[in-house]
Design an enzyme around this catalytic site. Structure first.
Site, PDB file in Angstrom:
ATOM      1  CG  ASP A 144      -1.907   1.045   1.173  1.00 31.68           C
ATOM      2  OD1 ASP A 144      -1.947   1.733   0.551  1.00 31.68           O
ATOM      3  OD2 ASP A 144      -2.836   1.442   1.966  1.00 31.68           O
ATOM      4  N   GLY A 145       0.557   2.491  -0.657  1.00 30.52           N
ATOM      5  CA  GLY A 145       1.265   3.397  -0.288  1.00 30.52           C
ATOM      6  C   GLY A 145       1.416   4.361  -1.805  1.00 30.52           C
ATOM      7  CG  ASN A 146       1.540   1.884  -5.547  1.00 29.96           C
ATOM      8  OD1 ASN A 146       2.342   1.553  -4.060  1.00 29.96           O
ATOM      9  ND2 ASN A 146       1.402   0.966  -6.030  1.00 29.96           N
ATOM     10  CG  ASN A 199      -8.124  -1.832  -5.312  1.00 29.51           C
ATOM     11  OD1 ASN A 199      -7.049  -3.204  -5.309  1.00 29.51           O
ATOM     12  ND2 ASN A 199      -8.124  -0.071  -4.353  1.00 29.51           N
ATOM     13  NE  ARG A 219      -3.370  -0.831   4.487  1.00 32.86           N
ATOM     14  CZ  ARG A 219      -3.817  -1.741   4.580  1.00 32.86           C
ATOM     15  NH1 ARG A 219      -4.998  -2.436   4.552  1.00 32.86           N
ATOM     16  NH2 ARG A 219      -4.667  -0.674   3.389  1.00 32.86           N
ATOM     17  NE  ARG A 226      -8.002   0.584   5.413  1.00 33.33           N
ATOM     18  CZ  ARG A 226      -7.477   2.293   5.839  1.00 33.33           C
ATOM     19  NH1 ARG A 226      -7.693   3.115   6.954  1.00 33.33           N
ATOM     20  NH2 ARG A 226      -6.738   2.921   4.268  1.00 33.33           N
ATOM     21  CD  GLU A 236       2.897 -13.330  15.337  1.00 36.51           C
ATOM     22  OE1 GLU A 236       3.468 -12.007  16.340  1.00 36.51           O
ATOM     23  OE2 GLU A 236       2.368 -13.733  16.464  1.00 36.51           O
TER      24      GLU A 236
END
Ligand code: IPE
Ligand code: IPE
Ligand code: MG
Length: 271
Positions: free
Chosen positions: A29-31, A77, A197, A203, A216
């Protein structure tokens, strides 16, 4: 990008400590935020993210990870702006074309989970080719979650199980966790040991809802396009220090307490 000598040395050091997660799952995530920070269009982040995939796959193979599951595109998406979705699909095709030979050379088997029928033909065809070419490889499984959502997967599993009941092939009283696991797209795969993540979000976003029961979790603040070998090793080192109790108390665990084989009371499936 190839791993540097420093990366390789660092990987060997982490490997020597033992207790490497057999199955790592990543929510990449975070692109978009990576691109925004640089005043670039969101898709620039997706392009740069491919480089991270390359490096993380290489790192995992060198570490001896057996399964790497990457959350590549979620069911939700599809609701993004049309241009972004089509760029992501084109990028998928290009990456499969560019990378399949390298995956094959490294004895990596490519598989995909998700509603693959909803993908454009061109993506499906490229995926089928790549999966066919690499199907006998056994060093590591690279599992792409594509048009995937955990709830969708559970709905499909419930439909399958109901059908078996209707056809008198299965008694409802016999339905247990093992049967549910076997009806998921991850059938036969060990549940993830470690979920990472990126981009600092806390989340699950509809990822592997059943399979993550005792996984974990490691949250990295780094945006996916910047996530490299050292960041993955940081997550693995953190994992190595943890005690996985699976509901038991510390004293019940053997010295080898982090070995899932000893204490995983959930999944008895082979990897
Ligand atoms: C992850 O990055 C890539 C996909 C979900 C396909 P995002 O595109 O979600 O980037 P952010 O979260 O908006 O920064
Ligand atoms: C999760 O990221 C899906 C993938 C990484 C493919 P999202 O960016 O779609 O998740 P939310 O919307 O922030 O929960
Ligand atoms: Mg996001």
């Amino acid at each position: 990008m190839k791993l540097s000598d420093t990366d390789i040395k660092e990987i060997e050091m982490v490997k020597a400590k033992g207790n490497i997660p057999e199955h790592i799952a990543i929510i990449m995530d975070g692109n978009g935020r990576w691109a925004k920070k640089r005043n670039l269009p969101r898709v620039a982040g997706h392009h740069q993210g491919v480089e991270s995939v390359r490096q993380i796959v290489e790192t995992c193979v060198n570490l001896g990870v057996k399964i790497l599951t990457l959350y590549t595109f979620s069911t939700e998406n599809w609701k993004r702006p049309k241009e972004e979705v089509s760029t992501l699909m084109r990028l998928m095709v290009k990456s499969l074309k560019d990378e399949t030979d390298e995956l094959h050379k490294n004895k990596i088997k490519l598989i995909a989970i998700g509603d693959l029928n909803s993908l454009p033909n061109i993506v499906r065809e490229e995926l089928t080719q790549a999966m066919g070419k690499t199907c006998n490889n056994d060093k590591m499984i690279l599992n792409l979650a594509l048009s995937y959502s955990g709830r969708w997967e559970l709905v499909e599993a419930i439909k399958n199980i109901s059908k078996q009941v209707l056809e008198n092939k299965l008694n409802p009283n016999e339905i247990n966790e093992e049967i549910i696991s076997k009806n998921l797209l991850t059938a036969g795969m060990k549940d993830p040991d470690l979920l990472i993540r990126t981009s600092g979000e806390f989340r699950i976003s509809n990822f592997l809802l059943w399979q993550l029961a005792y996984t974990e979790i490691f949250i990295s603040d780094v945006f996916w396009p910047d996530f490299r070998c050292a960041n993955l090793l940081e997550a693995v080192k953190n994992y190595q220090k943890r005690e996985r109790r699976f509901g038991l108390v510390s004293e019940q665990l053997s010295n080898n307490s982090n070995s899932v084989n000893d204490v995983n009371i959930h999944s008895k499936q082979a990897v």
